[in-house]
Design an enzyme around this catalytic site. Sequence first.
Site, mmCIF file in Angstrom:
data_model
loop_
_atom_site.group_PDB
_atom_site.id
_atom_site.type_symbol
_atom_site.label_atom_id
_atom_site.label_comp_id
_atom_site.label_asym_id
_atom_site.label_seq_id
_atom_site.Cartn_x
_atom_site.Cartn_y
_atom_site.Cartn_z
ATOM 1 N N ARG A 149 2.898 14.372 15.690
ATOM 2 C CA ARG A 149 3.927 13.357 15.496
ATOM 3 C C ARG A 149 5.130 14.012 14.831
ATOM 4 N NH1 ARG A 149 -0.909 10.736 13.719
ATOM 5 N NH2 ARG A 149 -1.443 8.900 14.982
ATOM 6 N N LYS A 173 -1.085 9.231 7.259
ATOM 7 C CA LYS A 173 -0.926 8.157 6.288
ATOM 8 C C LYS A 173 -2.296 7.671 5.822
ATOM 9 C CE LYS A 173 3.593 7.838 6.686
ATOM 10 N NZ LYS A 173 3.825 8.825 7.732
ATOM 11 N N HIS A 238 8.761 12.303 20.532
ATOM 12 C CA HIS A 238 7.613 11.562 21.051
ATOM 13 C C HIS A 238 7.381 11.843 22.536
ATOM 14 C CE1 HIS A 238 4.499 8.563 21.096
ATOM 15 N NE2 HIS A 238 5.014 8.075 22.195
ATOM 16 N N ARG A 241 5.358 14.886 22.659
ATOM 17 C CA ARG A 241 3.981 14.554 22.274
ATOM 18 C C ARG A 241 3.257 13.898 23.444
ATOM 19 N NH1 ARG A 241 0.289 12.780 18.159
ATOM 20 N NH2 ARG A 241 -0.240 10.572 18.270
ATOM 21 N N HIS A 264 -5.551 9.081 17.157
ATOM 22 C CA HIS A 264 -5.588 7.638 17.395
ATOM 23 C C HIS A 264 -6.923 7.070 16.946
ATOM 24 C CE1 HIS A 264 -2.445 8.039 20.861
ATOM 25 N NE2 HIS A 264 -1.886 8.030 19.662
ATOM 26 N N TYR A 273 -0.640 5.938 25.828
ATOM 27 C CA TYR A 273 0.197 7.120 25.733
ATOM 28 C C TYR A 273 -0.199 8.236 26.691
ATOM 29 C CZ TYR A 273 2.530 5.216 21.684
ATOM 30 O OH TYR A 273 3.288 4.424 20.845
#
Length: 298
Positions: A149, A173, A238, A241, A264, A273
């Site tokens: 990311r 996170k 992105h 990615r 994910h 994605y």
Amino acid sequence: MSNDTVYIDRFLEMMAAEGGASQNTLSAYRSDLEQASSFAKGKLADSDRDALQNAASAWSDLKNNSVSRKSSSLRRFFGFLVEEGFRQDDPSDALPRPGGQRSLPRVLSHDEIARLFETIETRLASQQIKPNDARLSALIELLYGSGLRASELVSLPRKSVMVDRPFLIIRGKGGKERLVPISDRARSAVKRWSDFVDADEKYLFPSRTGHISRIRLFQIIKDLAVKSDISPAKISPHVLRHAFATHLLEGGADLRALQTLLGHSDISTTQIYTHVDSARLVELVNNRHPLSRRNLTR
């Protein structure tokens, strides 16, 4: 200030920087998200499927175009929350889809990726490599080669890439960690760039105030696209990615492996994605299905 306000502001910042959204588009997103947040009493980011279905019930008198736009705004918002690690699941599939199926994300072709790297290799072929060129090489190798990311990439610690270790430990996170394989050429690119970074720096890609921002990363990639004769509207961190995931899928990787590589929590996010073109799907059915190896004409 509610959490929703913070998340909405960050989402709009991302859409402006990485998505190139116009001011009118950003205003429309803000309006839709703030209305939904008001309905959710400031807890939109924590909403589950039932809460979103209740919110959507208030749109019953609106035209399909308006419902489609609001649903799209919320889907993008929740996709952002999951992508950035602010929540583990994406409940937005509970929203109505009056406009039909969601369009596939943008992805670069193998030829376009090759052109990006050709531009970088040309810069690195000079007798005296410039620091910005070494940094560019390291950034693109990590984005496309490991599927990081943008936020993970710009905040990498200086010592995160080790010469004798073929992977990165990415801390997302909430303290969630994952192992990300790193190629020999990416490690080589990072080593080249590290020679320009002071040993006392905390980050691999430092700036005057800490590490380079996502907006600066976006600008660097846009500039590379222009120099590679690729429309800058087609590319962002992105998109690289997503190209990483899509091209791995085309090469035979399975969705579970991609889910791990991309970090994910929910396999449905990986399915959004990663996609393959229809020609490859036809080829898979014709060549890999058990019935393709049986003679049914007898």
